[in-house]
Design an enzyme around this catalytic site. Sequence first.
Site, PDB file in Angstrom:
ATOM      1  N   LYS A  34       0.557  -1.622  -0.130  1.00 58.57           N
ATOM      2  CA  LYS A  34      -0.234   0.089   0.314  1.00 58.57           C
ATOM      3  C   LYS A  34       0.882   1.084  -0.189  1.00 58.57           C
ATOM      4  O   LYS A  34       2.252   1.132   0.290  1.00 58.57           O
ATOM      5  CB  LYS A  34      -0.885   0.067   1.491  1.00 58.57           C
ATOM      6  CG  LYS A  34      -1.856  -1.094   1.057  1.00 58.57           C
ATOM      7  CD  LYS A  34      -2.495  -1.130   2.326  1.00 58.57           C
ATOM      8  CE  LYS A  34      -4.030  -1.987   2.278  1.00 58.57           C
ATOM      9  NZ  LYS A  34      -5.054  -1.944   3.222  1.00 58.57           N
ATOM     10  N   GLU A  85     -10.315  -9.813  -8.167  1.00 61.44           N
ATOM     11  CA  GLU A  85      -9.224  -8.895  -7.377  1.00 61.44           C
ATOM     12  C   GLU A  85      -7.740  -9.088  -8.662  1.00 61.44           C
ATOM     13  O   GLU A  85      -7.868  -8.240  -9.147  1.00 61.44           O
ATOM     14  CB  GLU A  85      -8.686  -8.559  -6.179  1.00 61.44           C
ATOM     15  CG  GLU A  85      -9.643  -8.557  -4.985  1.00 61.44           C
ATOM     16  CD  GLU A  85      -9.426  -8.417  -3.824  1.00 61.44           C
ATOM     17  OE1 GLU A  85      -9.720  -8.285  -3.079  1.00 61.44           O
ATOM     18  OE2 GLU A  85      -8.406  -8.681  -3.755  1.00 61.44           O
ATOM     19  N   ARG A 117       2.518  -7.586   8.605  1.00 64.91           N
ATOM     20  CA  ARG A 117       1.954  -6.333   9.106  1.00 64.91           C
ATOM     21  C   ARG A 117       3.024  -5.746  10.602  1.00 64.91           C
ATOM     22  O   ARG A 117       3.163  -4.637  11.092  1.00 64.91           O
ATOM     23  CB  ARG A 117       0.929  -5.851   9.031  1.00 64.91           C
ATOM     24  CG  ARG A 117      -0.132  -5.794   7.928  1.00 64.91           C
ATOM     25  CD  ARG A 117      -1.276  -6.282   8.057  1.00 64.91           C
ATOM     26  NE  ARG A 117      -2.252  -6.234   6.920  1.00 64.91           N
ATOM     27  CZ  ARG A 117      -3.694  -6.530   6.339  1.00 64.91           C
ATOM     28  NH1 ARG A 117      -3.775  -7.040   7.008  1.00 64.91           N
ATOM     29  NH2 ARG A 117      -4.063  -5.687   5.045  1.00 64.91           N
ATOM     30  N   TYR A 155     -12.721  -1.397  -2.980  1.00 66.13           N
ATOM     31  CA  TYR A 155     -13.053  -1.495  -1.558  1.00 66.13           C
ATOM     32  C   TYR A 155     -14.405  -1.200  -1.386  1.00 66.13           C
ATOM     33  O   TYR A 155     -14.704  -0.973  -0.406  1.00 66.13           O
ATOM     34  CB  TYR A 155     -11.888  -0.436  -0.692  1.00 66.13           C
ATOM     35  CG  TYR A 155     -10.829  -0.368  -0.545  1.00 66.13           C
ATOM     36  CD1 TYR A 155     -10.440  -2.244   0.462  1.00 66.13           C
ATOM     37  CD2 TYR A 155      -9.722  -0.328  -1.114  1.00 66.13           C
ATOM     38  CE1 TYR A 155      -9.516  -2.066   0.266  1.00 66.13           C
ATOM     39  CE2 TYR A 155      -8.726  -0.883  -0.808  1.00 66.13           C
ATOM     40  CZ  TYR A 155      -8.428  -1.969  -0.589  1.00 66.13           C
ATOM     41  OH  TYR A 155      -6.892  -1.934   0.331  1.00 66.13           O
ATOM     42  N   ASN A 204      -2.102  -0.004   7.164  1.00 63.71           N
ATOM     43  CA  ASN A 204      -0.600  -0.919   7.351  1.00 63.71           C
ATOM     44  C   ASN A 204      -0.254  -2.024   6.175  1.00 63.71           C
ATOM     45  O   ASN A 204      -0.609  -3.029   6.563  1.00 63.71           O
ATOM     46  CB  ASN A 204      -2.414  -2.081   7.693  1.00 63.71           C
ATOM     47  CG  ASN A 204      -3.529  -2.628   6.558  1.00 63.71           C
ATOM     48  OD1 ASN A 204      -2.772  -2.178   5.902  1.00 63.71           O
ATOM     49  ND2 ASN A 204      -4.397  -2.915   6.915  1.00 63.71           N
ATOM     50  N   HIS A 247      -2.162  -5.631   1.305  1.00 59.24           N
ATOM     51  CA  HIS A 247      -3.433  -6.004   1.176  1.00 59.24           C
ATOM     52  C   HIS A 247      -3.095  -7.613   0.487  1.00 59.24           C
ATOM     53  O   HIS A 247      -2.147  -7.730   0.112  1.00 59.24           O
ATOM     54  CB  HIS A 247      -4.224  -5.374   0.347  1.00 59.24           C
ATOM     55  CG  HIS A 247      -5.620  -6.281  -0.596  1.00 59.24           C
ATOM     56  ND1 HIS A 247      -6.677  -6.073  -0.057  1.00 59.24           N
ATOM     57  CD2 HIS A 247      -5.515  -6.912  -1.822  1.00 59.24           C
ATOM     58  CE1 HIS A 247      -7.440  -6.573  -0.337  1.00 59.24           C
ATOM     59  NE2 HIS A 247      -7.182  -7.302  -1.023  1.00 59.24           N
TER      60      HIS A 247
END
Length: 141
Positions: free
Chosen positions: A10, A127, A103, A50, A113, A116
């Site tokens: 991310k 996805e 994480r 999302y 975080n 994904h």
Amino acid sequence: MGNRTFAMIKPDAVESGKWGKIIDHIIAEDYKILGVKMQRMSEAEARAFYAVHKERPFYEELVEFMSSGPSVLLVLEKADAVPAWRDTIGATDPAEAAAGTIRAKFAENKGRNAVHGSDSDENAQKEIAFFFSEAELILNQ
Ligand code: CDP
Ligand code: MG
């Protein structure tokens, strides 16, 4: 169980430069990287990706964060890839993530975080298709 999952590094972890160490972690855990690209999601893409969370209180903040800078998009191959990758990344909140997980090592907080992971084979397929065509994947390595 399927052998593919969709992963993202991310914007927090790309911006901070931690993404290289995360790639090392992925390779060290014997995932095969079938596809990789760096891309900044548009706000519309983040909303769509999302959409399942659109009624949740954190949705607007999540969309803003995920479109704030580039992410690294990955298609990973491993036996039982979806649960394996969820184990590799750890709990959503890094304060609750098991020691040694991505994480626990690299996430800032529950929102920012670091990574994904898909939550089911069905969502992994959706996805992957959201960002990659089958022709972009490197097969038969
Ligand atoms: O990413 P994961 O599947 O572990 O969690 P999720 O429940 O599907 O939530 C998606 C993402 O929304 C999380 O990874 C966080 O970035 C964000 N989130 C948040 O900001 N605050 C929460 N209370 C829950 C999730
Ligand atoms: Mg999720």
